[in-house]
Design an enzyme around this catalytic site. Structure first.
Site, PDB file in Angstrom:
ATOM      1  N   ILE A 312       0.827  -1.203   0.000  1.00 48.35           N
ATOM      2  CA  ILE A 312       0.000   0.000   0.000  1.00 48.35           C
ATOM      3  C   ILE A 312       0.861   1.253   0.000  1.00 48.35           C
ATOM      4  CG2 ILE A 312      -1.724   1.303   1.308  1.00 48.35           C
ATOM      5  CD1 ILE A 312      -2.747  -1.246  -0.074  1.00 48.35           C
ATOM      6  N   PRO A 609      -5.478   5.038  -1.124  1.00 45.45           N
ATOM      7  CA  PRO A 609      -6.112   4.045  -1.998  1.00 45.45           C
ATOM      8  C   PRO A 609      -5.422   3.898  -3.351  1.00 45.45           C
ATOM      9  CG  PRO A 609      -7.422   6.042  -1.919  1.00 45.45           C
ATOM     10  CD  PRO A 609      -6.328   6.216  -0.911  1.00 45.45           C
ATOM     11  N   HIS A 610      -5.319   2.672  -3.813  1.00 42.40           N
ATOM     12  CA  HIS A 610      -4.857   2.368  -5.167  1.00 42.40           C
ATOM     13  C   HIS A 610      -5.034   0.880  -5.395  1.00 42.40           C
ATOM     14  CE1 HIS A 610      -1.098   0.437  -3.792  1.00 42.40           C
ATOM     15  NE2 HIS A 610      -1.087   1.379  -2.872  1.00 42.40           N
ATOM     16  N   VAL A 611      -5.081   0.481  -6.648  1.00 42.12           N
ATOM     17  CA  VAL A 611      -5.136  -0.927  -7.030  1.00 42.12           C
ATOM     18  C   VAL A 611      -4.132  -1.139  -8.156  1.00 42.12           C
ATOM     19  CG1 VAL A 611      -7.495  -1.403  -6.284  1.00 42.12           C
ATOM     20  CG2 VAL A 611      -7.105  -0.428  -8.557  1.00 42.12           C
ATOM     21  N   LEU A 647      -3.576   7.144  -5.435  1.00 38.87           N
ATOM     22  CA  LEU A 647      -2.394   6.889  -6.256  1.00 38.87           C
ATOM     23  C   LEU A 647      -2.723   6.119  -7.524  1.00 38.87           C
ATOM     24  CD1 LEU A 647       0.792   6.673  -6.556  1.00 38.87           C
ATOM     25  CD2 LEU A 647       0.595   4.527  -5.273  1.00 38.87           C
TER      26      LEU A 647
END
Length: 699
Positions: A312, A609-611, A647
C-alpha cells in the site's frame, strides 16, 4: 606487519587493477601512507614487486598468489593488537570473571606498559558508561564489571559482532581463547555443525563464528561466576511475553540441551540460562515456513501484514508473492525474537543500504512502524536495513532466459537472503549480458553441478573451491565507485572490451583543465552512470518527485463527502477527468473495499487508496484530497479519515522517490497544518515544492 598493511594486502589480493585514488577512498588513507605500506609489502615479496604506474596498480596472478601466501604467513605469526582491540581484550578478561584481575594481569597479557593499560582502561570506562556498565575495583577481587547482567552480555555480543563484521577477523578472540585456556573454537564449530544438522537448525553462514565466540565467552563467565542470576533481568520478561513451556518444546531448546551436554562442567548452566540461550538461537537461526511450530501463525501473520502495508505504501505490484513471503518469513522469525528479547544485531551494510537505497529504506521504515507498538520500542536501524534488503528482492524478481551465447555467472554470498537478493539484482542490472544462477553460500560451492564461467563472491574463497574459474570479489551493497570497479574487473577477467567506461580519473583531469570541479566524487559517479548506461537507475534520473506526481489540478481542498464510498469516488474523480485513470480504476477500489475492507488506511486519519495498474491506471499521479468533515471508513483503530492520497502507478519504481517523500511528510506536523488551512491547491503544491527544495539542499 600492522593491521593497516594487512588490510591493504587483502584489498590488493581481491583485485586485478586499482588506482591510487580508489585505494585512498577505500582505505581512508593518504597517498603517502599508501606508498609507505606498499614499501612494507614489497619488502616481504622480495623478488616480485608491486609497481605503481601512472597512478595505478596492476596485480598479476603471480603477485596475487604471493599476496595470498603472505596473508597466510601473517595469520600464523604474532598478532599486534590495536588500541580498540586491547580495550576489548580487557573487557573480555573482566567479562569471563577470573577470580582476581589486577593491573599486572592486563600488563602481562597485553605486553604493554602500565601507562598504556591505564589509558586504555580510562577510555574503556567511558565507552561502558554509555551502556550503563561500570568498571570497578576491589582489593579482594580486583577489576570487575557492575551493571545489569543483560547489558553486560549485550555489550560483549555487540563487540564480537562488530569486530567480525569488519573483515571476518577473529584473531583477537583466538588469541584471548588461547591465553585463557577456553574452549577450542574448532571443537565447538564441529559440534555445532553436527547438532544443527541433527535438529535441522539453519544459520546464516557468516554468523556461525559469531555464535561460537559468544558461546565460549558466555560459558566461561558462567563457570567463573556461580552467583550470576538472570531471572530478574530476562526470564521475567519472558513470563510476560511468552510461555516458558512452549519455549522448552522448541527444537532450539533441544539443540541447546544437547550442546551443553558435550562440554565439561555443564551443571552450572541453569534452566534459566538454557531459556536465554534458546531465545538467542531463535534470534540467530533462519525460519522455515514448512515447519509446524507454535509460533508459525504469529510470524506468518506478521509477514502478511508487512507485505500488505509495504504494498500500500509503495504502490508496488508483487510478482511471485509466495516466494517473497517465504523469504521474508525466513528472515522475520529470528527478527521477531531479537526484537522481543532485545537481542543485539549489527548490520555492517546499514549505512550503505541507507545511502544507496534511500527511497526503499524510507518506505520500509514507515512499513515497520506498527511493529513498534507490538514490541513497545523503536525498530533499530540495523533491522530496518536488513528488511530493506529483503524487500529489494521484489525488484530483483524478473524472468531471465539464458541465450546460448551468454556467459553464466555464479554468485557466492554468505551474508543471508537479503544480501543475496539485493546483490543478485545489482549484478543483473550491471551485466545484462551475463546469465546469473541463484546465489549460494560458500559452503555449498563444492556441490554445485551447474556450469558457469565466472564467480562473484562477497567473501574470500579457497582456491581449491574455484573450479579453475575466475573470481570477482564484490560487496553485497555497492556504491557507484564499487560498481565501476566490478565492471572493470569482470572485463579484465573475461578478457572482454572495456569500451563502455573510459578511465574516469583521466576524464576528470581533463575537465579540471577547463573549469572548476566543486564535487569531484559526484562528477565521478555521474560519469560512471552515464558511460555504463545505468543513468536511469543510478544517475540523475531518480524518478518522479512528489511535486511532479501531485499536480495541483488533481487536488481537492475541503472536499465534502457523506460516507467512505462517496469520498473515494469524489477524491478519485480528478484522476479520471485529467486522464490519469479510467472509471473502472475507481470502481475497483470501491469494490475491493467492500470485499476486503479499507486495506489502504495506513495510519490515523490517512488513506492511500490504489489498485493494480491493470484495472485502469493510465498515467502516474497522486490526487490529494482533504475532507471538510472526517469520514468513517471502517477501520476502528485509525478512523475517521480526513486525508486521502489517491495513487495511480504503472510500475514498481518510477514513483518510489515521490512516495518516499510522501511518507516523510506523514511525520511532518506542518504538512497537515498546511492541508487544514489551505484555501487553494497551489498552497499545498508550494509547500511540497519548498519541502523538496530544502531536502535537496540538505543533501
Amino acid at each position: 606487519m600492522d593491521n593497516k598493511v594487512h588490510a591493504l594486502i587483502g584489498l590488493l589480493s581481491k583485485s586485478s587493477f586499482l588506482t591510487l585514488k580508489e585505494i585512498e577512498t577505500q582505505t581512508s588513507s593518504t597517498r603517502r601512507q599508501i606508498y609507505y605500506r606498499l614499501d612494507k609489502i614489497n619488502q616481504e615479496l622480495l623478488d616480485r614487486k608491486i609497481e605503481v604506474s601512472k597512478g595505478s596498480i596492476t596485480i598479476t596472478e603471480d603477485i596475487r598468489n604471493k599476496l595470498i601466501a603472505l596473508m597466510k604467513e601473517e595469520s600464523e605469526s604474532e598478532y599486534f593488537l590495536s588500541s580498540k582491540e586491547r580495550q576489548l581484550y580487557m573487557y573480555l578478561y573482566m567479562f569471563i570473571g577470573v577470580p582476581y584481575i589486577s593491573l599486572n594481569h592486563f600488563i602481562d597479557s597485553l605486553k604493554v606498559s602500565k601507562s598504556t593499560v591505564l589509558n586504555e582502561l580510562k577510555d574503556l570506562e567511558k565507552i561502558c558508561q554509555g551502556y550503563d556498565i561500570e568498571i570497578q575495583y576491589d582489593r579482594s577481587i580486583g577489576y570487575f564489571l557492575r551493571g545489569n547482567e543483560i547489558d553486560i552480555r549485550r555489550f560483549m555480543m555487540l563487540e564480537v559482532i562488530n569486530t567480525l563484521s569488519v573483515d571476518n577477523n577473529g584473531k583477537l578472540f583466538d588469541l584471548f581463547i588461547n591465553d585463557n585456556n577456553l574452549d577450542i573454537f574448532q571443537y565447538s564449530k564441529l559440534l555445532i555443525q553436527e547438532l544443527s544438522d541433527l535438529h535441522r537448525i539453519e544459520f546464516v553462514e557468516d554468523r556461525i563464528a559469531e555464535f561460537i565466540y559468544i558461546l565460549i565467552f558466555l560459558k566461561a563467565r558462567l563457570a567463573n561466576n556461580n552467583d550470576i542470576d538472570i531471572s530478574t533481568d530476562f526470564v521475567s520478561i519472558m513470563k510476560d511475553d511468552a510461555n516458558l513451556e512452549v519455549m522448552k518444546n522448541t527444537k532450539e531448546y533441544a539443540f541447546v540441551s544437547d550442546l551443553i551436554k558435550n562440554y565439561k562442567q555443564a551443571s552450572y548452566i541453569t534452566d534459566e540460562e538454557k531459556i536465554y540461550l534458546t531465545a538467542w538461537i531463535l534470534g540467530l537461526s533462519i525460519g522455515n515456513l514448512e515447519e509446524d511450530t507454535d509460533d508459525c501463525l504469529t510470524i506468518a501473520n506478521m509477514v502478511d501484514r508487512l507485505m500488505y502495508r509495504f504494498e500500500i505504501l509503495s504502490g508496488v505490484q508483487y510478482k511471485n508473492t509466495e516466494d517473497i513471503f517465504r523469504k521474508l518469513y525466513c528472515h522475520l522469525r529470528p527478527t521477531y525474537y531479537r526484537l522481543l528479547y532485545h537481542l543485539p544485531i549489527v548490520n555492517p551494510l546499514k549505512d550503505k543500504v541507507k545511502e544507496e537505497h534511500d527511497k526503499l529504506y524510507k518506505l520500509v521504515l514507515e512499513t515497520v512502524k506498527p511493529l513498534e507498538a507490538l514490541f513497545c520500542h523503536e525498530i533499530p536501524d540495523d533491522e530496518v536495513a536488513y528488511l530493506t534488503m529483503h524487500f529489494g528482492a521484489i525488484y530483483a524478481d524478473r524472468e531471465i532466459v539464458k541465450t546460448n551465447s551468454q556467459k553464466t555467472g555464479l554468485i557466492v554470498c554468505s551474508n543471508g537472503l537479503g544480501s543475496s537478493a539485493i546483490l543478485y539484482s545489482e549484478l543483473s542490472n550491471l551485466f545484462p549480458e551475463i546469465h546469473f544462477l541463484k546465489p549460494l553460500e560458500s559452503s555449498n560451492l563444492m556441490y554445485i553441478d551447474s556450469d558457469f564461467d565466472i564467480i562473484f563472491s562477497t567473501t574470500y574463497l579457497d582456491e581449491s573451491m574455484l573450479h579453475d574459474k575466475p573470481v570477482v570479489y564484490v560487496r553485497p551493497v555497492m556504491n557507484m565507485q564499487e560498481r565501476y570497479q566490478v565492471v572493470r574487473e569482470v572485463c579484465m577477467k573475461l578478457k572482454t572490451t572495456f569500451s563502455n567506461i573510459p578511465d574516469i580519473e583521466k576524464v576528470i583531469t581533463l575537465v579540471k583543465k577547463h573549469g572548476l570541479v566543486n564535487d569531484e566524487l559526484g562528477l565521478a559517479n555521474d560519469l560512471i552512470a552515464y558511460f555504463s548506461n545505468n543513468e536511469q537507475k543510478y544517475g540523475a534520473d531518480e524518478g518522479l518527485m512528489l511535486s511532479q506526481m501531485a499536480d495541483p489540478k488533481l487536488m481537492n481542498i475541503q472536499l465534502e463527502a457523506k460516507d467512505w464510498e462517496d469520498a473515494i469516488r469524489k477524491s478519485g474523480q480528478s484522476l479520471v477527468d485529467y486522464g490519469y485513470a479510467t472509471n473502472n480504476y475507481i470502481e475497483e477500489v470501491v469494490n475491493s473495499t467492500k470485499i476486503n475492507g479499507p486495506f489502504y488506511v495506513i495510519t490515523t486519519n490517512i488513506a492511500l487508496p490504489h489498485v493494480k495498474a491493470m484495472f485502469g491506471a493510465l498515467k502516474i499521479g497522486l490526487a490529494i484530497s482533504v475532507l471538510k468533515e472526517p469520514v468513517v471508513f471502517g477501520n476502528k483503530d485509525l478512523d475517521p479519515i480526513k486525508y486521502i492520497f489517491f495513487l495511480t502507478a504503472l510500475d514498481n519504481e518510477t514513483h518510489l522517490t515521490a512516495l518516499s517523500i510522501l511518507v516523510e511528510l506523514f511525520n511532518e506536523k506542518k504538512f497537515f497544518e498546511c492541508l487544514d488551512s489551505a484555501k487553494t491547491s497551489l498552497e499545498v503544491s508550494d509547500f511540497i515544492i519548498k519541502y523538496e527544495a530544502n531536502k535537496l539542499s540538505r543533501n
